[in-house]
Design an enzyme around this catalytic site. Sequence first.
Site, PDB file in Angstrom:
ATOM      1  N   HIS A 143      40.646  40.211  30.450  1.00 23.82           N
ATOM      2  CA  HIS A 143      40.488  41.210  31.516  1.00 23.82           C
ATOM      3  C   HIS A 143      39.865  42.524  30.994  1.00 23.82           C
ATOM      4  CE1 HIS A 143      44.399  42.417  29.952  1.00 23.82           C
ATOM      5  NE2 HIS A 143      45.099  41.599  30.724  1.00 23.82           N
TER       6      HIS A 143
ATOM      7  N   ASP B 234      38.447  43.075  41.649  1.00 32.14           N
ATOM      8  CA  ASP B 234      39.151  43.423  42.883  1.00 32.14           C
ATOM      9  C   ASP B 234      38.884  44.854  43.331  1.00 32.14           C
ATOM     10  OD1 ASP B 234      40.585  44.779  40.941  1.00 32.14           O
ATOM     11  OD2 ASP B 234      42.548  43.978  41.507  1.00 32.14           O
TER      12      ASP B 234
ATOM     13  N   ASP C 170      43.703  37.025  37.613  1.00 34.84           N
ATOM     14  CA  ASP C 170      44.922  37.578  37.002  1.00 34.84           C
ATOM     15  C   ASP C 170      45.998  37.751  38.076  1.00 34.84           C
ATOM     16  OD1 ASP C 170      46.601  38.507  35.019  1.00 34.84           O
ATOM     17  OD2 ASP C 170      45.778  40.541  34.990  1.00 34.84           O
TER      18      ASP C 170
END
Length: 382
Positions: A215, A247, A273
């Site tokens: 990430h 996102d 995630d």
Amino acid sequence: MNYVLTNGIFHTEEGPVNGHIIIEEKQIAGINPGEYTGPLECHDLSGHHVLPGFIDIHIHGGYGEDFMDADLMGLHHLSQSLLREGTTSYLATTMTQSEEAIKTALTTLKEYHKQQSEEEAEMLGIHLEGPYISEFKVGAQNPQFVQRPSIDSIHDLQTAADQLIKIITFAPEVEGAAEVLAEFHDKVIFSMGHTVAGFDDINQAASNGARHITHLYNASTPFAHRQPGAFGAAWTNDRLSTEVIVDGIHSHPAAVNIAYRLKGPEQFLLITDAMRAKGMIDGTYDLGGQDVIVKNNSARLADGTLAGSILKMNDGLKNLMAYTKRDIDELWRVTSLNQAKALGIDDTKGSIKPGKDADLVVLSPDCNVLMTIKKGHIHHFN
């Protein structure tokens, strides 16, 4: 289970094909332009986009379930629910918890892997996120259970998982990291995350076999013009692919665009995630034994720390199209093909090609999932 998908825009490695594909015995048997005139049953896709099924290599849960629950019925429910967002395959991702809790989850995932249905999203393996991370960059992981990696401990966990661990997120600077990287780099993917390693440390680990960044932009060292940090190494090291949570909350849209421009369509991997609150109403949910407050599309601990996401893969693709101003024919690769190549399964998954599994998703122009096909089994969602 032989049939034809017709009147679709099929996004392939060679470019879009306006026509039809033939499905035979759970696989793609042929891709052809134009109309189909044979005897097989036809499913008219009304000119919608058809992509390879999404492969989410970093997901903790969703739809009320979490992989750390070690609940077989919950795993079936989660895998069925993931089809609604076009995810046909995934890596079950664990958390930094006690050794007992991790082993219990791994043992349950091993059992689920043996009994999973072809009409559910497919668990390809396990992503071990922690416990081999830095206590200084735990994010929403539980600092109480951070451990130092060792060859013996990884052997133990792989035994519990029946060798299903495919990715290990680790901090390359901690004691024992260099030894386990040297021992296992050709057996699992080492992904660097939850780390205070700097630019040189990240690049050195990449030279020694680390292949991914977990990430990007979260729980690692940021970029500065005199100290490029993990971000700078991730952007510029061609050995490294980068996960990104697209996102609009974990990273600014411009930061996502920068990462895509620097890594390109071959080294950018869209992930969710996601935690158990995905697909659920706002409220308080558990993640790794900690309460997570879900409100306004974000999931946070009480102190405001981001705690995973509630992102769906199709929404991530929609966001990426908006953030980068690129079209779906370029971006589909970051949802499937790159993941398949990383896992070494691109001979059967990751693109629309004869001989590959019939794992497909049919999308409307605004990336709503209309149909998901898993091993030839059709699921309608319009």
